[in-house]
Design a protein around this motif. Structure first.
Motif, PDB file in Angstrom:
ATOM      1  N   CYS A   1      11.245   6.486   1.237  1.00  0.00           N
ATOM      2  CA  CYS A   1      11.233   5.481   0.044  1.00  0.00           C
ATOM      3  C   CYS A   1      11.950   6.076  -1.046  1.00  0.00           C
ATOM      4  O   CYS A   1      11.880   7.301  -1.561  1.00  0.00           O
ATOM      5  CB  CYS A   1       9.471   5.553  -0.686  1.00  0.00           C
ATOM      6  SG  CYS A   1       9.528   4.553  -1.821  1.00  0.00           S
TER       7      CYS A   1
ATOM      8  N   CYS B   1       1.658   0.401  -4.764  1.00  0.00           N
ATOM      9  CA  CYS B   1       2.544   0.530  -5.527  1.00  0.00           C
ATOM     10  C   CYS B   1       3.270  -0.219  -6.573  1.00  0.00           C
ATOM     11  O   CYS B   1       2.772  -1.482  -6.522  1.00  0.00           O
ATOM     12  CB  CYS B   1       3.912   0.398  -4.348  1.00  0.00           C
ATOM     13  SG  CYS B   1       5.541   0.536  -5.116  1.00  0.00           S
TER      14      CYS B   1
ATOM     15  N   ASN C   1       0.931  -1.093  -0.031  1.00  0.00           N
ATOM     16  CA  ASN C   1      -0.052   0.091  -0.158  1.00  0.00           C
ATOM     17  C   ASN C   1       0.916   1.327  -0.189  1.00  0.00           C
ATOM     18  O   ASN C   1       1.899   1.157   0.687  1.00  0.00           O
ATOM     19  CB  ASN C   1      -1.005  -0.065   1.076  1.00  0.00           C
ATOM     20  CG  ASN C   1      -1.964  -1.064   1.258  1.00  0.00           C
ATOM     21  OD1 ASN C   1      -2.573  -1.658   0.032  1.00  0.00           O
ATOM     22  ND2 ASN C   1      -2.321  -1.746   2.206  1.00  0.00           N
ATOM     23  N   CYS C   2       0.524   2.387  -0.723  1.00  0.00           N
ATOM     24  CA  CYS C   2       0.992   3.449  -0.712  1.00  0.00           C
ATOM     25  C   CYS C   2       0.185   4.765  -0.680  1.00  0.00           C
ATOM     26  O   CYS C   2      -0.744   4.832  -1.276  1.00  0.00           O
ATOM     27  CB  CYS C   2       1.865   3.741  -2.181  1.00  0.00           C
ATOM     28  SG  CYS C   2       2.663   5.261  -2.343  1.00  0.00           S
ATOM     29  N   ASN C   3       0.699   5.395   0.177  1.00  0.00           N
ATOM     30  CA  ASN C   3      -0.314   6.873   0.499  1.00  0.00           C
ATOM     31  C   ASN C   3       0.338   8.294  -0.052  1.00  0.00           C
ATOM     32  O   ASN C   3      -0.153   9.200  -0.223  1.00  0.00           O
ATOM     33  CB  ASN C   3      -0.040   7.015   1.952  1.00  0.00           C
ATOM     34  CG  ASN C   3      -1.195   6.061   2.927  1.00  0.00           C
ATOM     35  OD1 ASN C   3      -1.967   5.577   2.421  1.00  0.00           O
ATOM     36  ND2 ASN C   3      -0.769   6.003   4.063  1.00  0.00           N
ATOM     37  N   ALA C   4       1.440   7.797  -0.886  1.00  0.00           N
ATOM     38  CA  ALA C   4       1.954   9.047  -1.842  1.00  0.00           C
ATOM     39  C   ALA C   4       1.292   9.113  -3.046  1.00  0.00           C
ATOM     40  O   ALA C   4       1.590   8.497  -3.922  1.00  0.00           O
ATOM     41  CB  ALA C   4       3.623   8.548  -1.898  1.00  0.00           C
TER      42      ALA C   4
ATOM     43  N   HIS D   1       4.515   5.703  -9.249  1.00  0.00           N
ATOM     44  CA  HIS D   1       4.340   4.165  -9.173  1.00  0.00           C
ATOM     45  C   HIS D   1       2.992   4.030  -8.511  1.00  0.00           C
ATOM     46  O   HIS D   1       2.655   2.938  -8.267  1.00  0.00           O
ATOM     47  CB  HIS D   1       5.539   3.553  -8.340  1.00  0.00           C
ATOM     48  CG  HIS D   1       6.880   3.829  -9.107  1.00  0.00           C
ATOM     49  ND1 HIS D   1       6.967   3.389 -10.310  1.00  0.00           N
ATOM     50  CD2 HIS D   1       8.055   4.634  -8.666  1.00  0.00           C
ATOM     51  CE1 HIS D   1       8.373   3.710 -10.676  1.00  0.00           C
ATOM     52  NE2 HIS D   1       8.883   4.555  -9.461  1.00  0.00           N
ATOM     53  N   ASN D   2       2.258   4.929  -7.921  1.00  0.00           N
ATOM     54  CA  ASN D   2       1.382   4.730  -7.093  1.00  0.00           C
ATOM     55  C   ASN D   2      -0.015   4.729  -8.148  1.00  0.00           C
ATOM     56  O   ASN D   2      -0.442   5.409  -8.825  1.00  0.00           O
ATOM     57  CB  ASN D   2       0.939   5.736  -6.135  1.00  0.00           C
ATOM     58  CG  ASN D   2      -0.221   5.612  -5.209  1.00  0.00           C
ATOM     59  OD1 ASN D   2      -1.448   5.028  -5.674  1.00  0.00           O
ATOM     60  ND2 ASN D   2      -0.204   6.374  -4.010  1.00  0.00           N
TER      61      ASN D   2
ATOM     62  N   THR E   1       3.218  -8.001   4.909  1.00  0.00           N
ATOM     63  CA  THR E   1       2.427  -6.733   4.429  1.00  0.00           C
ATOM     64  C   THR E   1       1.041  -7.129   4.498  1.00  0.00           C
ATOM     65  O   THR E   1       0.369  -8.226   4.641  1.00  0.00           O
ATOM     66  CB  THR E   1       2.803  -6.385   2.620  1.00  0.00           C
ATOM     67  OG1 THR E   1       2.367  -7.570   1.894  1.00  0.00           O
ATOM     68  CG2 THR E   1       4.161  -6.019   2.820  1.00  0.00           C
TER      69      THR E   1
ATOM     70  N   ILE F   1      10.912  -1.496  -4.369  1.00  0.00           N
ATOM     71  CA  ILE F   1      10.931  -0.478  -3.601  1.00  0.00           C
ATOM     72  C   ILE F   1      12.416  -0.396  -2.813  1.00  0.00           C
ATOM     73  O   ILE F   1      12.842  -1.334  -2.181  1.00  0.00           O
ATOM     74  CB  ILE F   1       9.796  -0.519  -2.406  1.00  0.00           C
ATOM     75  CG1 ILE F   1       8.474  -0.517  -2.977  1.00  0.00           C
ATOM     76  CG2 ILE F   1      10.028   0.697  -1.297  1.00  0.00           C
ATOM     77  CD1 ILE F   1       7.312  -0.783  -2.087  1.00  0.00           C
TER      78      ILE F   1
ATOM     79  N   PHE G   1      10.580   6.915  -4.748  1.00  0.00           N
ATOM     80  CA  PHE G   1       9.532   7.825  -5.049  1.00  0.00           C
ATOM     81  C   PHE G   1       9.969   8.713  -6.247  1.00  0.00           C
ATOM     82  O   PHE G   1      11.031   9.263  -6.418  1.00  0.00           O
ATOM     83  CB  PHE G   1       9.496   8.860  -3.944  1.00  0.00           C
ATOM     84  CG  PHE G   1       8.519   9.854  -4.052  1.00  0.00           C
ATOM     85  CD1 PHE G   1       7.000   9.725  -3.829  1.00  0.00           C
ATOM     86  CD2 PHE G   1       9.039  11.107  -4.657  1.00  0.00           C
ATOM     87  CE1 PHE G   1       6.413  10.855  -4.302  1.00  0.00           C
ATOM     88  CE2 PHE G   1       8.178  12.192  -4.899  1.00  0.00           C
ATOM     89  CZ  PHE G   1       6.675  12.123  -4.669  1.00  0.00           C
TER      90      PHE G   1
ATOM     91  N   CYS H   1       3.124   9.986  -6.289  1.00  0.00           N
ATOM     92  CA  CYS H   1       4.065   9.124  -6.764  1.00  0.00           C
ATOM     93  C   CYS H   1       3.689   8.356  -7.942  1.00  0.00           C
ATOM     94  O   CYS H   1       2.724   7.914  -8.399  1.00  0.00           O
ATOM     95  CB  CYS H   1       4.607   8.039  -5.840  1.00  0.00           C
ATOM     96  SG  CYS H   1       6.106   7.125  -6.306  1.00  0.00           S
TER      97      CYS H   1
END
Length: 83
Positions: A39, A19, A5-8, A13-14, A83, A24, A42, A11
């Motif tokens: 990261c 991701c 999971n990614c909160n950016a 890659h999101n 994860t 990573i 990013f 980014c």
């Protein structure tokens, strides 16, 4: 490995909070707390557009390389956290 999971949201890659980078890279060699890591994979969408289809594997990222030497989950520079 499950999806990462990614909160950016900015980014490249999101995709919908997941991701899609080839791998990573967790930076923070001398980190003693999670907030001291970052990261290294990013890439800002503003400069790189969307790279969610730019992976060697099919689908979400499945490899985490880690330089945080004091992390419990670092096993020879690979992350073993569930994860």
């Amino acid at each position: 490995m499950n999806k990462i999971n990614c909160n950016a949201n900015n980014c490249s890659h999101n995709s919908n909070g997941v991701c899609y980078a080839n791998r990573i890279n967790v930076g923070g060699q001398g980190a003693t707390e999670a907030c001291e890591t970052c990261c290294g994979s990013f890439l800002d969408k503003k400069h790189y557009s969307t790279l969610t289809n730019n992976t060697n594997a099919d689908g979400p990222c499945d490899c985490i390389v880690c330089t945080a030497e004091k992390c419990t989950y670092n096993d020879n520079k690979l992350c073993t956290a569930e994860t």
